[in-house]
Scaffold this active site. Structure first.
Site, PDB file in Angstrom:
ATOM      1  N   GLY A 169       0.890  -1.241   0.061  1.00 21.54           N
ATOM      2  CA  GLY A 169       0.007  -0.041  -0.090  1.00 21.54           C
ATOM      3  C   GLY A 169       0.778   1.430   0.013  1.00 21.54           C
ATOM      4  O   GLY A 169       0.286   2.396   0.255  1.00 21.54           O
TER       5      GLY A 169
ATOM      6  N   ASP B  86       8.230   7.054  -8.040  1.00 19.56           N
ATOM      7  CA  ASP B  86       7.982   5.689  -8.033  1.00 19.56           C
ATOM      8  C   ASP B  86       8.684   4.890  -8.769  1.00 19.56           C
ATOM      9  O   ASP B  86       8.194   4.937 -10.088  1.00 19.56           O
ATOM     10  CB  ASP B  86       6.606   5.643  -7.980  1.00 19.56           C
ATOM     11  CG  ASP B  86       5.826   4.389  -7.279  1.00 19.56           C
ATOM     12  OD1 ASP B  86       6.604   3.341  -6.912  1.00 19.56           O
ATOM     13  OD2 ASP B  86       4.633   4.307  -7.329  1.00 19.56           O
TER      14      ASP B  86
ATOM     15  N   SER C  90       2.565   2.873  -2.496  1.00 18.16           N
ATOM     16  CA  SER C  90       2.394   3.780  -3.498  1.00 18.16           C
ATOM     17  C   SER C  90       1.103   4.502  -3.443  1.00 18.16           C
ATOM     18  O   SER C  90       1.028   5.549  -3.685  1.00 18.16           O
ATOM     19  CB  SER C  90       2.363   2.754  -4.981  1.00 18.16           C
ATOM     20  OG  SER C  90       3.680   2.590  -5.069  1.00 18.16           O
TER      21      SER C  90
ATOM     22  N   HIS D 201      -1.638   1.899 -13.081  1.00 22.42           N
ATOM     23  CA  HIS D 201      -1.114   2.931 -12.308  1.00 22.42           C
ATOM     24  C   HIS D 201      -1.493   4.144 -13.023  1.00 22.42           C
ATOM     25  O   HIS D 201      -1.992   5.148 -12.189  1.00 22.42           O
ATOM     26  CB  HIS D 201       0.453   2.901 -12.143  1.00 22.42           C
ATOM     27  CG  HIS D 201       0.728   2.014 -11.040  1.00 22.42           C
ATOM     28  ND1 HIS D 201       0.737   2.300  -9.586  1.00 22.42           N
ATOM     29  CD2 HIS D 201       1.162   0.639 -10.870  1.00 22.42           C
ATOM     30  CE1 HIS D 201       1.029   1.423  -8.781  1.00 22.42           C
ATOM     31  NE2 HIS D 201       1.418   0.191  -9.773  1.00 22.42           N
TER      32      HIS D 201
ATOM     33  N   GLY E 204       9.706   2.466 -13.693  1.00 26.75           N
ATOM     34  CA  GLY E 204       9.265   1.103 -14.140  1.00 26.75           C
ATOM     35  C   GLY E 204       9.406   1.002 -15.933  1.00 26.75           C
ATOM     36  O   GLY E 204       9.229   2.529 -16.337  1.00 26.75           O
TER      37      GLY E 204
END
Length: 187
Positions: A14, A91, A16, A50, A36
């Protein structure tokens, strides 16, 4: 100096989601600094999910190898009228470290990049959230590559935690304060 918050936890903990909620409470215009890469179908679907979850007010900058450089570029391109992003969500650190390892960088070279990022965080004028996996809670990896990743990421997380005013460990979607105070935006 902007406020930096490190959200660290296991996969699907949890972290992110909490980091996104915190960032959305900071400013209406936000920058998502993504590390990513869509190297396979599953990762491409994960990235698309996302993006959809972020919704309005987000600008995405993909930088799998040089997020410190991207942050520096953002600082130099900041608009004096305040129309640029008011917060950055990075992230994630763990994918960045994995990307650098895949580029055949040594642990020392990776940690030098982490230190450069840490230095830029200390000077960064906007609120900043960083997300990273805590890779040290499970068993020691069975492969040398896995152990190298765990060791390098653990040292990277420590370096970043030193410069962040707030460090939160996230488990089961719940934050535990390791440093600083729990931001009211995620209470």
């Amino acid at each position: 100096m902007g406020a930096a918050v490190l959200f660290v936890g296991g996969t699907r903990s949890g972290k992110s989601g909490l980091a996104q909620r915190w960032a959305e409470a900071q400013a209406p215009q936000r920058l998502y600094l993504a590390t990513g890469r869509a190297d396979d179908e599953e990762m491409a679907a994960r990235i698309a999910r996302h993006r959809q979850e972020r919704g309005q007010g987000w600008h995405c900058l993909e930088e799998p190898l040089d997020p410190a450089g991207a942050l520096a570029s953002q600082m130099s391109a900041a608009q004096p009228d305040g129309k640029g992003p008011g917060v950055v969500l990075f992230d994630c650190v763990s994918l960045w470290v994995a990307n650098l390892m895949a580029a055949d960088m040594t642990e020392r070279d990776i940690l030098d990049r982490v230190e450069a990022l840490a230095a830029s965080i200390e000077a960064y004028p906007l609120p900043l959230a960083l997300v990273s996996v805590e890779a040290g809670l499970g068993m020691v990896a069975m492969s040398s590559l896995g152990r190298r990743f765990q060791d390098t990421l653990g040292l990277a997380n420590q370096a970043l935690a030193r410069v962040c005013g707030t460090v939160l460990f996230v488990s089961c979607g719940l934050p535990l304060v390791l440093k600083g105070q729990l931001p009211e935006e995620i209470c």
